[in-house]
Structures are given as structure tokens and as C-alpha cells.
Design an enzyme around this catalytic site. Structure first.
Site, PDB file in Angstrom:
ATOM      1  CE  LYS A   1      -1.789   3.001  13.496  1.00 50.81           C
ATOM      2  NZ  LYS A   1      -0.502   2.352  13.184  1.00 50.81           N
TER       3      LYS A   1
ATOM      4  NE  ARG B   1       0.211   6.260   7.768  1.00 52.26           N
ATOM      5  CZ  ARG B   1      -0.521   5.164   7.849  1.00 52.26           C
ATOM      6  NH1 ARG B   1      -1.819   5.236   7.946  1.00 52.26           N
ATOM      7  NH2 ARG B   1       0.060   3.981   7.845  1.00 52.26           N
TER       8      ARG B   1
ATOM      9  NE  ARG C   1       0.492  -6.504   9.322  1.00 54.64           N
ATOM     10  CZ  ARG C   1       0.250  -5.212   9.551  1.00 54.64           C
ATOM     11  NH1 ARG C   1      -0.390  -4.838  10.648  1.00 54.64           N
ATOM     12  NH2 ARG C   1       0.663  -4.285   8.720  1.00 54.64           N
TER      13      ARG C   1
ATOM     14  NE  ARG D   1      -0.778  -3.836   4.800  1.00 54.60           N
ATOM     15  CZ  ARG D   1      -0.903  -2.884   5.725  1.00 54.60           C
ATOM     16  NH1 ARG D   1      -1.700  -3.080   6.764  1.00 54.60           N
ATOM     17  NH2 ARG D   1      -0.236  -1.765   5.619  1.00 54.60           N
TER      18      ARG D   1
ATOM     19  NE  ARG E   1       3.519   0.077   5.894  1.00 49.97           N
ATOM     20  CZ  ARG E   1       3.093  -1.073   6.413  1.00 49.97           C
ATOM     21  NH1 ARG E   1       3.656  -2.208   6.071  1.00 49.97           N
ATOM     22  NH2 ARG E   1       2.106  -1.075   7.278  1.00 49.97           N
TER      23      ARG E   1
HETATM   24  P1  AMP Z   1      -1.910   1.242   7.020  1.00 48.51           P
HETATM   25  O1  AMP Z   1      -2.851   0.115   6.718  1.00 48.51           O
HETATM   26  O2  AMP Z   1      -2.480   2.225   7.990  1.00 48.51           O
HETATM   27  O3  AMP Z   1      -0.543   0.741   7.437  1.00 48.51           O
HETATM   28  O4  AMP Z   1      -1.703   2.061   5.654  1.00 48.51           O
HETATM   29  C1  AMP Z   1      -1.147   1.442   4.512  1.00 48.51           C
HETATM   30  C2  AMP Z   1      -0.707   2.497   3.529  1.00 48.51           C
HETATM   31  O5  AMP Z   1      -1.835   3.273   3.109  1.00 48.51           O
HETATM   32  C3  AMP Z   1       0.284   3.525   4.069  1.00 48.51           C
HETATM   33  O6  AMP Z   1       1.612   3.072   4.024  1.00 48.51           O
HETATM   34  C4  AMP Z   1       0.027   4.704   3.140  1.00 48.51           C
HETATM   35  O7  AMP Z   1       0.615   4.500   1.868  1.00 48.51           O
HETATM   36  C5  AMP Z   1      -1.478   4.635   2.950  1.00 48.51           C
HETATM   37  N1  AMP Z   1      -2.182   5.410   3.993  1.00 48.51           N
HETATM   38  C6  AMP Z   1      -3.029   4.924   4.949  1.00 48.51           C
HETATM   39  N2  AMP Z   1      -3.508   5.923   5.702  1.00 48.51           N
HETATM   40  C7  AMP Z   1      -2.946   7.067   5.216  1.00 48.51           C
HETATM   41  C8  AMP Z   1      -3.035   8.432   5.600  1.00 48.51           C
HETATM   42  N3  AMP Z   1      -3.802   8.836   6.643  1.00 48.51           N
HETATM   43  N4  AMP Z   1      -2.326   9.336   4.884  1.00 48.51           N
HETATM   44  C9  AMP Z   1      -1.561   8.959   3.831  1.00 48.51           C
HETATM   45  N5  AMP Z   1      -1.422   7.701   3.436  1.00 48.51           N
HETATM   46  C10 AMP Z   1      -2.108   6.744   4.117  1.00 48.51           C
END
Ligand code: AMP
Length: 199
Positions: free
Chosen positions: A13, A88, A127, A139, A150
Site C-alpha cells: 500500500k 483499520r 524490506r 522499523r 501485526r
Molecule cells: P503501518 O505503517 O500502516 O504498518 O502502521 C504501523 C503501526 O502503526 C501499526 O502496526 C499500528 O500499531 C499503528 N497504526 C497505523 N495505522 C493505524 C490505525 N489506522 N489504527 C491503529 N493503529 C495504527
């Protein structure tokens, strides 16, 4: 154009959002990026989010909805945005619906990246390796163990959004297992078709 990109972590994404921002002149709103920035800056939101992000769980709906509500008010999002990583949960999707209807605007489409979840652990390991090779910080949640948490959060809390948006008639899918360039081509073709149909 207001779109949501939906799919598990590692589905592509973020990569695809970055590739289409210039074409459509709309910003990528990644809640993950915004939260990581808040953690790095040590803001109150960052302090609240840090531990849960590092463990692979989801930050509370209230925090994330607040961040998005503020962000879509900014000038660059007036004509549209790509939501990457939000919503989410079904609660977040409902909050987004309320936010947009209050402003008299609507989503154009929700694009779900369909991927083989078994392949994602390998993708994330790659990655992390590539990021390290570029000398950039990796990360903390891109380790195999946290990644599994996750993915589990995705299955339990985010996958139901597929039905939610199918019910609204907005859901479209693309094959996220194709090579990156082919996914970009499919995504652009889909979005261009939508734009043509709407005009
Ligand atoms: P991402 O970069 O989208 O993989 O997000 C990394 C982390 O940020 C996730 O594993 C969650 O802990 C937090 N996070 C990101 N977006 C959300 C969301 N919409 N709702 C809740 N937690 C989020």
C-alpha cells in the site's frame, strides 16, 4: 479523488501510494507514518502510541481518528487523498464516514490489495534488509515476531472492512502479488476507469 488502500501489512500500500501521488495530485495520508513521526518527536500522541506500535498491536481508535480528522483539514487534502493504513477497524471506518458526511464529501473507492499472506513474512524480511543496506533505520515492528502480531491484528480487526466496504458498493480488488510495476499499472488503470466513469 478520495481513496482508501486496504490490505495487510507488507501488501504494498505504501509503495503504491507513493507512486500515484504525483499522477493524481493528492497526498498520501499514512497513519503509520504520522504515528512514527509523533513517536520520533516525542509528542503526547507519540508517547501513547510507542509501546503498542512496537508490539505490533493497534493504537486506539480515538487517537488515530483524531490524527486523521486534523490531517484531512489541511489545504493539500482539500481535493482528495489516499488513505494508507486507515481505517483499520470498523469503528474507524464509521468515524471516517461521519467525518466525511459532515463535510459533505464522499469516498470514491476502496482498493483492496489481495495477497498471499504466507508470502508477506518474506517480503517484510526483504524490506528490512534493503532498508538496512541503504543505511536507514529499520522499523522496530519489521521483525518476524512482531510482524506476525501485526498480521494477526489485520486478520482480526481490519479484514472485516472488506465486507464493510463491499456492502457500500465501494470495494474493488487488485492482485497485490504481481511485480511492483504491474501492480502500479493495474491500480492506475482502475483509478482512471473510476475517474472516467465519474465525469
Ligand atoms: P503501518 O505503517 O500502516 O504498518 O502502521 C504501523 C503501526 O502503526 C501499526 O502496526 C499500528 O500499531 C499503528 N497504526 C497505523 N495505522 C493505524 C490505525 N489506522 N489504527 C491503529 N493503529 C495504527
Amino acid at each position: 479523488m478520495r481513496i482508501i488502500l486496504l490490505g495487510p501489512p507488507g501488501a504494498g500500500k505504501g509503495t503504491q501510494s507513493e507512486r500515484i501521488v504525483a499522477r493524481y495530485g493528492i497526498p498520501q495520508l499514512s497513519t503509520g507514518d504520522m504515528l512514527r513521526a509523533a513517536v520520533a518527536a516525542g509528542t503526547p500522541v507519540g508517547l501513547q502510541a510507542k509501546a503498542v506500535m512496537e508490539s505490533g498491536g493497534l493504537v486506539s481508535d480515538a487517537i488515530v481518528v483524531g490524527i486523521v480528522a486534523d490531517r484531512i483539514e489541511e489545504a493539500d487534502a482539500k481535493n482528495g487523498f489516499i488513505l494508507d493504513g486507515f481505517p483499520r477497524t470498523v469503528e474507524q471506518a464509521k468515524a471516517l464516514d461521519a467525518m466525511l458526511s459532515e463535510k459533505g464529501i464522499a469516498l470514491d473507492t476502496v482498493v483492496e490489495f489481495v495477497v498471499d499472506e504466507n508470502a508477506l513474512v518474506g517480503r517484510i524480511a526483504k524490506r528490512a534488509e534493503e532498508t538496512a543496506a541503504r543505511g536507514q533505520p529499520v522499523r522496530k515492528d519489521d521483525t518476524p515476531d512482531v510482524f506476525k502480531t501485526r498480521l494477526d491484528a489485520y486478520r482480526r480487526q481490519t479484514a472485516p472492512l472488506s465486507d464493510y466496504y463491499a456492502g457500500t458498493g465501494l470495494l474493488q480488488t487488485i492482485d497485490g502479488m504481481k511485480p511492483v510495476d504491474a501492480v502500479s499499472q493495474d491500480l492506475v488503470a482502475l483509478l482512471d476507469r473510476n475517474t472516467a466513469a465519474a465525469s
